[in-house]
Scaffold this motif. Structure first.
Motif, PDB file in Angstrom:
ATOM      1  N   ALA A   1      16.210 -15.063  -5.909  1.00  0.00           N
ATOM      2  CA  ALA A   1      15.005 -15.561  -5.244  1.00  0.00           C
ATOM      3  C   ALA A   1      15.049 -17.075  -5.378  1.00  0.00           C
ATOM      4  O   ALA A   1      15.015 -17.610  -6.482  1.00  0.00           O
ATOM      5  CB  ALA A   1      13.756 -14.986  -5.885  1.00  0.00           C
ATOM      6  N   GLU A   2      15.167 -17.768  -4.245  1.00  0.00           N
ATOM      7  CA  GLU A   2      15.272 -19.226  -4.244  1.00  0.00           C
ATOM      8  C   GLU A   2      14.276 -19.778  -3.242  1.00  0.00           C
ATOM      9  O   GLU A   2      13.899 -19.097  -2.286  1.00  0.00           O
ATOM     10  CB  GLU A   2      16.703 -19.648  -3.874  1.00  0.00           C
ATOM     11  N   LYS A   3      13.883 -21.025  -3.468  1.00  0.00           N
ATOM     12  CA  LYS A   3      12.934 -21.606  -2.522  1.00  0.00           C
ATOM     13  C   LYS A   3      13.222 -23.082  -2.302  1.00  0.00           C
ATOM     14  O   LYS A   3      13.860 -23.746  -3.102  1.00  0.00           O
ATOM     15  CB  LYS A   3      11.497 -21.388  -2.977  1.00  0.00           C
ATOM     16  N   ASP A   4      12.735 -23.551  -1.171  1.00  0.00           N
ATOM     17  CA  ASP A   4      12.712 -24.978  -0.873  1.00  0.00           C
ATOM     18  C   ASP A   4      11.240 -25.358  -0.712  1.00  0.00           C
ATOM     19  O   ASP A   4      10.364 -24.620  -1.163  1.00  0.00           O
ATOM     20  CB  ASP A   4      13.577 -25.314   0.356  1.00  0.00           C
ATOM     21  N   LYS A   5      10.949 -26.467  -0.065  1.00  0.00           N
ATOM     22  CA  LYS A   5       9.557 -26.903   0.084  1.00  0.00           C
ATOM     23  C   LYS A   5       8.742 -25.967   0.976  1.00  0.00           C
ATOM     24  O   LYS A   5       7.525 -25.932   0.878  1.00  0.00           O
ATOM     25  CB  LYS A   5       9.465 -28.293   0.725  1.00  0.00           C
ATOM     26  N   TYR A   6       9.428 -25.230   1.840  1.00  0.00           N
ATOM     27  CA  TYR A   6       8.725 -24.483   2.871  1.00  0.00           C
ATOM     28  C   TYR A   6       8.734 -22.963   2.685  1.00  0.00           C
ATOM     29  O   TYR A   6       7.777 -22.299   3.049  1.00  0.00           O
ATOM     30  CB  TYR A   6       9.322 -24.801   4.244  1.00  0.00           C
ATOM     31  N   ASN A   7       9.844 -22.430   2.180  1.00  0.00           N
ATOM     32  CA  ASN A   7      10.023 -20.981   2.159  1.00  0.00           C
ATOM     33  C   ASN A   7      10.543 -20.480   0.822  1.00  0.00           C
ATOM     34  O   ASN A   7      11.210 -21.213   0.089  1.00  0.00           O
ATOM     35  CB  ASN A   7      11.024 -20.552   3.246  1.00  0.00           C
ATOM     36  N   LEU A   8      10.275 -19.202   0.583  1.00  0.00           N
ATOM     37  CA  LEU A   8      10.886 -18.457  -0.515  1.00  0.00           C
ATOM     38  C   LEU A   8      11.905 -17.535   0.134  1.00  0.00           C
ATOM     39  O   LEU A   8      11.585 -16.831   1.102  1.00  0.00           O
ATOM     40  CB  LEU A   8       9.828 -17.652  -1.269  1.00  0.00           C
ATOM     41  N   TYR A   9      13.136 -17.551  -0.357  1.00  0.00           N
ATOM     42  CA  TYR A   9      14.213 -16.745   0.206  1.00  0.00           C
ATOM     43  C   TYR A   9      14.618 -15.688  -0.802  1.00  0.00           C
ATOM     44  O   TYR A   9      14.956 -16.005  -1.943  1.00  0.00           O
ATOM     45  CB  TYR A   9      15.426 -17.614   0.548  1.00  0.00           C
ATOM     46  N   LEU A  10      14.603 -14.439  -0.384  1.00  0.00           N
ATOM     47  CA  LEU A  10      15.074 -13.346  -1.218  1.00  0.00           C
ATOM     48  C   LEU A  10      16.451 -12.948  -0.698  1.00  0.00           C
ATOM     49  O   LEU A  10      16.570 -12.205   0.284  1.00  0.00           O
ATOM     50  CB  LEU A  10      14.107 -12.160  -1.160  1.00  0.00           C
ATOM     51  N   PHE A  11      17.497 -13.469  -1.335  1.00  0.00           N
ATOM     52  CA  PHE A  11      18.861 -13.250  -0.858  1.00  0.00           C
ATOM     53  C   PHE A  11      19.337 -11.844  -1.186  1.00  0.00           C
ATOM     54  O   PHE A  11      19.326 -11.421  -2.341  1.00  0.00           O
ATOM     55  CB  PHE A  11      19.815 -14.283  -1.469  1.00  0.00           C
ATOM     56  N   THR A  12      19.774 -11.133  -0.143  1.00  0.00           N
ATOM     57  CA  THR A  12      20.367  -9.814  -0.303  1.00  0.00           C
ATOM     58  C   THR A  12      21.888  -9.896  -0.208  1.00  0.00           C
ATOM     59  O   THR A  12      22.573  -8.920  -0.484  1.00  0.00           O
ATOM     60  CB  THR A  12      19.845  -8.842   0.769  1.00  0.00           C
ATOM     61  N   ASP A  13      22.384 -11.041   0.198  1.00  0.00           N
ATOM     62  CA  ASP A  13      23.813 -11.340   0.278  1.00  0.00           C
ATOM     63  C   ASP A  13      23.924 -12.856   0.304  1.00  0.00           C
ATOM     64  O   ASP A  13      22.920 -13.556   0.242  1.00  0.00           O
ATOM     65  CB  ASP A  13      24.414 -10.712   1.537  1.00  0.00           C
ATOM     66  N   ARG A  14      25.123 -13.376   0.432  1.00  0.00           N
ATOM     67  CA  ARG A  14      25.280 -14.836   0.391  1.00  0.00           C
ATOM     68  C   ARG A  14      24.534 -15.554   1.502  1.00  0.00           C
ATOM     69  O   ARG A  14      23.988 -16.628   1.286  1.00  0.00           O
ATOM     70  CB  ARG A  14      26.761 -15.201   0.452  1.00  0.00           C
ATOM     71  N   LEU A  15      24.527 -14.981   2.708  1.00  0.00           N
ATOM     72  CA  LEU A  15      23.882 -15.650   3.836  1.00  0.00           C
ATOM     73  C   LEU A  15      22.808 -14.802   4.513  1.00  0.00           C
ATOM     74  O   LEU A  15      22.450 -15.053   5.650  1.00  0.00           O
ATOM     75  CB  LEU A  15      24.934 -16.053   4.881  1.00  0.00           C
ATOM     76  N   LYS A  16      22.334 -13.802   3.825  1.00  0.00           N
ATOM     77  CA  LYS A  16      21.268 -12.975   4.384  1.00  0.00           C
ATOM     78  C   LYS A  16      20.118 -12.953   3.399  1.00  0.00           C
ATOM     79  O   LYS A  16      20.320 -12.726   2.204  1.00  0.00           O
ATOM     80  CB  LYS A  16      21.760 -11.561   4.641  1.00  0.00           C
ATOM     81  N   ALA A  17      18.926 -13.195   3.918  1.00  0.00           N
ATOM     82  CA  ALA A  17      17.765 -13.255   3.034  1.00  0.00           C
ATOM     83  C   ALA A  17      16.506 -12.857   3.787  1.00  0.00           C
ATOM     84  O   ALA A  17      16.421 -12.982   5.010  1.00  0.00           O
ATOM     85  CB  ALA A  17      17.602 -14.663   2.471  1.00  0.00           C
ATOM     86  N   LEU A  18      15.544 -12.397   3.023  1.00  0.00           N
ATOM     87  CA  LEU A  18      14.197 -12.238   3.540  1.00  0.00           C
ATOM     88  C   LEU A  18      13.534 -13.605   3.429  1.00  0.00           C
ATOM     89  O   LEU A  18      13.624 -14.262   2.389  1.00  0.00           O
ATOM     90  CB  LEU A  18      13.420 -11.207   2.709  1.00  0.00           C
ATOM     91  N   ILE A  19      12.898 -14.038   4.499  1.00  0.00           N
ATOM     92  CA  ILE A  19      12.284 -15.364   4.536  1.00  0.00           C
ATOM     93  C   ILE A  19      10.774 -15.197   4.401  1.00  0.00           C
ATOM     94  O   ILE A  19      10.145 -14.514   5.210  1.00  0.00           O
ATOM     95  CB  ILE A  19      12.611 -16.088   5.864  1.00  0.00           C
ATOM     96  N   LEU A  20      10.218 -15.825   3.371  1.00  0.00           N
ATOM     97  CA  LEU A  20       8.776 -15.772   3.141  1.00  0.00           C
ATOM     98  C   LEU A  20       8.219 -17.193   3.131  1.00  0.00           C
ATOM     99  O   LEU A  20       8.442 -17.939   2.175  1.00  0.00           O
ATOM    100  CB  LEU A  20       8.467 -15.085   1.804  1.00  0.00           C
ATOM    101  N   PRO A  21       7.508 -17.598   4.192  1.00  0.00           N
ATOM    102  CA  PRO A  21       6.915 -18.939   4.206  1.00  0.00           C
ATOM    103  C   PRO A  21       5.918 -19.116   3.063  1.00  0.00           C
ATOM    104  O   PRO A  21       5.011 -18.300   2.886  1.00  0.00           O
ATOM    105  CB  PRO A  21       6.220 -19.003   5.570  1.00  0.00           C
ATOM    106  N   LEU A  22       6.108 -20.163   2.283  1.00  0.00           N
ATOM    107  CA  LEU A  22       5.238 -20.411   1.128  1.00  0.00           C
ATOM    108  C   LEU A  22       3.788 -20.641   1.537  1.00  0.00           C
ATOM    109  O   LEU A  22       2.874 -20.333   0.773  1.00  0.00           O
ATOM    110  CB  LEU A  22       5.765 -21.599   0.320  1.00  0.00           C
ATOM    111  N   SER A  23       3.586 -21.178   2.727  1.00  0.00           N
ATOM    112  CA  SER A  23       2.216 -21.425   3.185  1.00  0.00           C
ATOM    113  C   SER A  23       1.467 -20.123   3.497  1.00  0.00           C
ATOM    114  O   SER A  23       0.253 -20.137   3.638  1.00  0.00           O
ATOM    115  CB  SER A  23       2.238 -22.312   4.424  1.00  0.00           C
TER     116      SER A  23
END
Length: 174
Positions: free
Chosen positions: A134-156
Motif C-alpha cells: 500500500a503506497e501513496k503520493d499526494k493524491y492517491n493511495l495505491y494498493l498494488f496487486t502486482d508491480r504495475l497493477k493497483a487499486l487506485i483510491l483518491p485520498l480526497s
C-alpha cells in the motif's frame, strides 16, 4: 466497511506516473536502464555524426556547422525529456474509455478476508495476501496487486479510518 469513489483520467494519469517512477528505481532495473541509456546516446551520436558528415564532409573543421549541430542537439534533448509526459497524456486520453471498466463510480467493501471493488460492469475481490503493498503520493493511495497493477483510491475521497483499516490489513499480512 463500505465506501464509494469516483476515478477520473487524472487519477489514472497520476497512477501511471507513480508506477513508472517506481520501475525506474527498482534495483534490477538500474543497470538495465544505464546500459540502455548508454547505448541509446552512443547510437544517437554515432548516427547523427554519420548523417551530418554525408551532407558536409568538412563539418568537423568548421565551427559554424558544429554550433548548429549543438543547437539542434539541445532542442532534441529538451524534446526527449518532455516526450514521456506528452506521450502519457496522449496515451491516457485515448486508451481509457469514460464508459469502460476503469474510470467512473466504484464501490469498495473492506472485510477481514480482503477488499472487493465493483462497478456497474464488473466486480473483483482481492484477498489481503494478494495486496503486495500500500503506497501513496499526494493524491492517491495505491494498493498494488502486482508491480504495475493497483487499486487506485483518491485520498480526497477516503477518510483516515478507511486508510488505517487498509494499512492494518496489508501490514498485518506481511
Amino acid at each position: 466497511m463500505k465506501f464509494s469513489i469516483t476515478l477520473d483520467k487524472n487519477d489514472f494519469r497520476r497512477f501511471n506516473k507513480f508506477a513508472i517512477a517506481k520501475i525506474h528505481v527498482a534495483p534490477k532495473m538500474k543497470w538495465k536502464l544505464t546500459l540502455f541509456n548508454f547505448l541509446y546516446w552512443f547510437l544517437l551520436v554515432f548516427f547523427g555524426m554519420e548523417i551530418y558528415s554525408v551532407y558536409e564532409h568538412d563539418a568537423w573543421n568548421n565551427y559554424e556547422h558544429l554550433n548548429r549541430a549543438l543547437v539542434a542537439f539541445g532542442i532534441w534533448f529538451i524534446l526527449v525529456n518532455i516526450w514521456q509526459q506528452i506521450y502519457m497524456y496522449l496515451y491516457i486520453s485515448v486508451a481509457i474509455d469514460e464508459k469502460g471498466s476503469v474510470l467512473g463510480e466504484w464501490e469498495f467493501e473492506i472485510s477481514d478476508s480482503g477488499i472487493t471493488e465493483s462497478n456497474s460492469l464488473c466486480s473483483s475481490t482481492f484477498t489481503w495476501q494478494c495486496i503486495q503493498s500500500a503506497e501513496k503520493d499526494k493524491y492517491n493511495l495505491y494498493l498494488f496487486t502486482d508491480r504495475l497493477k493497483a487499486l487506485i483510491l483518491p485520498l480526497s475521497q477516503i477518510n483516515e479510518e478507511i486508510e488505517a483499516e487498509i494499512y492494518k490489513n496489508v501490514v498485518g499480512d506481511c
